[in-house]
Enzyme design. Structure first.
Site, PDB file in Angstrom:
ATOM      1  N   SER A   1      -2.513  -7.962   3.116  1.00 20.95           N
ATOM      2  CA  SER A   1      -3.074  -7.861   4.474  1.00 20.95           C
ATOM      3  C   SER A   1      -3.404  -9.250   5.003  1.00 20.95           C
ATOM      4  O   SER A   1      -3.326  -9.511   6.204  1.00 20.95           O
ATOM      5  CB  SER A   1      -4.339  -7.009   4.460  1.00 20.95           C
ATOM      6  OG  SER A   1      -4.084  -5.772   3.837  1.00 20.95           O
TER       7      SER A   1
ATOM      8  N   HIS B   1       0.845  -1.193   0.000  1.00 24.44           N
ATOM      9  CA  HIS B   1       0.000   0.000   0.000  1.00 24.44           C
ATOM     10  C   HIS B   1       0.886   1.252   0.000  1.00 24.44           C
ATOM     11  O   HIS B   1       0.592   2.236  -0.669  1.00 24.44           O
ATOM     12  CB  HIS B   1      -0.885   0.045   1.256  1.00 24.44           C
ATOM     13  CG  HIS B   1      -1.850  -1.092   1.395  1.00 24.44           C
ATOM     14  ND1 HIS B   1      -1.717  -2.071   2.344  1.00 24.44           N
ATOM     15  CD2 HIS B   1      -2.983  -1.393   0.706  1.00 24.44           C
ATOM     16  CE1 HIS B   1      -2.726  -2.919   2.259  1.00 24.44           C
ATOM     17  NE2 HIS B   1      -3.504  -2.543   1.264  1.00 24.44           N
TER      18      HIS B   1
HETATM   19  P1  AMP Z   1      -6.463  -3.819  -0.406  1.00 25.68           P
HETATM   20  O1  AMP Z   1      -6.305  -3.058   0.875  1.00 25.68           O
HETATM   21  O2  AMP Z   1      -6.013  -5.230  -0.333  1.00 25.68           O
HETATM   22  O3  AMP Z   1      -7.834  -3.639  -1.026  1.00 25.68           O
HETATM   23  O4  AMP Z   1      -5.463  -3.124  -1.425  1.00 25.68           O
HETATM   24  C1  AMP Z   1      -5.535  -1.752  -1.694  1.00 25.68           C
HETATM   25  C2  AMP Z   1      -4.687  -1.456  -2.888  1.00 25.68           C
HETATM   26  O5  AMP Z   1      -3.334  -1.816  -2.636  1.00 25.68           O
HETATM   27  C3  AMP Z   1      -5.139  -2.266  -4.119  1.00 25.68           C
HETATM   28  O6  AMP Z   1      -5.074  -1.453  -5.274  1.00 25.68           O
HETATM   29  C4  AMP Z   1      -4.114  -3.371  -4.173  1.00 25.68           C
HETATM   30  O7  AMP Z   1      -3.902  -3.892  -5.461  1.00 25.68           O
HETATM   31  C5  AMP Z   1      -2.877  -2.668  -3.652  1.00 25.68           C
HETATM   32  N1  AMP Z   1      -1.914  -3.644  -3.126  1.00 25.68           N
HETATM   33  C6  AMP Z   1      -2.166  -4.636  -2.235  1.00 25.68           C
HETATM   34  N2  AMP Z   1      -1.054  -5.380  -2.025  1.00 25.68           N
HETATM   35  C7  AMP Z   1      -0.084  -4.833  -2.804  1.00 25.68           C
HETATM   36  C8  AMP Z   1       1.295  -5.149  -3.036  1.00 25.68           C
HETATM   37  N3  AMP Z   1       1.905  -6.170  -2.429  1.00 25.68           N
HETATM   38  N4  AMP Z   1       1.991  -4.378  -3.902  1.00 25.68           N
HETATM   39  C9  AMP Z   1       1.380  -3.333  -4.538  1.00 25.68           C
HETATM   40  N5  AMP Z   1       0.093  -2.988  -4.354  1.00 25.68           N
HETATM   41  C10 AMP Z   1      -0.631  -3.720  -3.505  1.00 25.68           C
END
Ligand code: AMP
Length: 294
Positions: A193, A37
């Site tokens: 997460s 993130h």
């Molecule tokens: P989430 O909180 O899982 O909904 O993720 C929020 C944003 O962070 C989304 O656009 C995900 O694709 C991005 N994201 C989650 N994990 C990663 C990672 N390891 N590397 C880059 N972006 C990420």
């Protein structure tokens, strides 16, 4: 850094940010933030006059109630990280504020992007994602939207959503979507997460996904370089076998033509292969994807 939890306080907070300049970056998240993130925030802070991060565990995108219930929540740690990264505003609403109070989620024509691969295993998931991203864009009219390639199919769904909304949203041409590369740990495990729900032993097994990506890349390299045909079905079968040997329970392993969800038909058909995976470790479901090119 301002923290806003109700729609009525959002207007004045946004006006203050808009006075800083024309570009406003939005980074939607579900919290339990990590360095993946962080990479999105850092890009947004570099690019934009002001940056908003949303932290909202979206109930519409969970197709299993138990998954929603135990999704990690770490508000205090998240706020400390966001402050340190230079985020200007955090939108952290209660569920009713975001998707209740008479709001009707629109039904979008997602052109079939929502029913294949991840969408086939999680019915309704991408509609829920599109509905909440649409709602976020209504509330937070941004010029730039930052999302991770970790959720490759989600990027394509949101691009479709932006096309459907273009010319209709408060920002006339709609925001530009920036797809940020996946951040991995030293052994290649994609930060997520959901990794917080894994034991040390399970984390070791999860790293088997990256080992499988390395093996698939090596296996593909000669025929990619020469443009010669290869047995794709056997490659995927062996990939699945390796993931199982690593202790994972795969749901799917598929090769798509990069930039699309269409099956990759081999070097002669053009395009580059991207491998998409979803599977289970104990009771935790993980997804990952990787471009299998040098
Ligand atoms: P989430 O909180 O899982 O909904 O993720 C929020 C944003 O962070 C989304 O656009 C995900 O694709 C991005 N994201 C989650 N994990 C990663 C990672 N390891 N590397 C880059 N972006 C990420």
């Amino acid at each position: 850094m301002e923290i806003v939890r109700t729609v009525d306080r959002l207007g004045p907070a946004l006006e203050a940010l808009q006075r800083r300049g024309p570009s406003l970056g939005l980074v939607p998240t579900m919290g339990a933030l990590h360095a993946g993130h962080g990479a999105l925030m850092q890009r947004a802070v570099l690019d934009c006059d002001a940056v908003v991060c949303s932290v909202f565990v979206n109930p519409l995108q969970f197709n299993r109630p138990e998954d929603l219930e135990r999704y990690p929540r770490r508000e205090a740690e998240d706020l400390a990280l966001l402050e340190s990264l230079g985020v200007d505003l955090v939108w952290m609403p209660e569920v009713a504020e975001m998707v209740g109070n008479g709001w009707e989620p629109p039904i979008y024509d997602l052109a079939g992007l929502d029913t294949v691969l991840e969408g086939a295993w999680r019915p309704g998931h991408f509609m829920g994602v599109a509905q909440v991203v649409g709602r976020l864009l209504d509330l937070l009219p941004c010029s730039d939207l930052y999302m991770g390639l970790k959720d490759y199919q989600q990027c394509l769904v949101v691009e479709r959503l932006l096309a459907l909304r273009s010319g209709q949203g408060p920002v006339l041409d709609g925001p530009v979507l920036h797809r940020i590369p996946t951040v991995r740990d030293a052994e290649g495990l994609a930060l997520s997460s959901r990794n917080l729900l894994l034991s040390e032993e399970e984390l070791g097994k999860a790293r088997g996904i990256a080992r499988t990506w390395r093996w698939m890349k090596e296996a593909l390299a000669p025929s990619l370089a020469a443009g010669s045909p290869l047995d794709l079905a056997s490659l995927v079968e062996e990939g699945l076998h390796r993931l199982e040997q690593e202790g994972l329970r795969p749901e799917y392993l598929s090769l798509v033509r990069d930039g699309t969800l269409a099956p990759w038909a081999g070097p002669a058909a053009g395009g580059l292969p991207r491998a998409l995976f979803a599977g289970w470790l104990g009771t935790v479901r993980l997804i990952d994807n990787e471009l299998l090119a040098p």
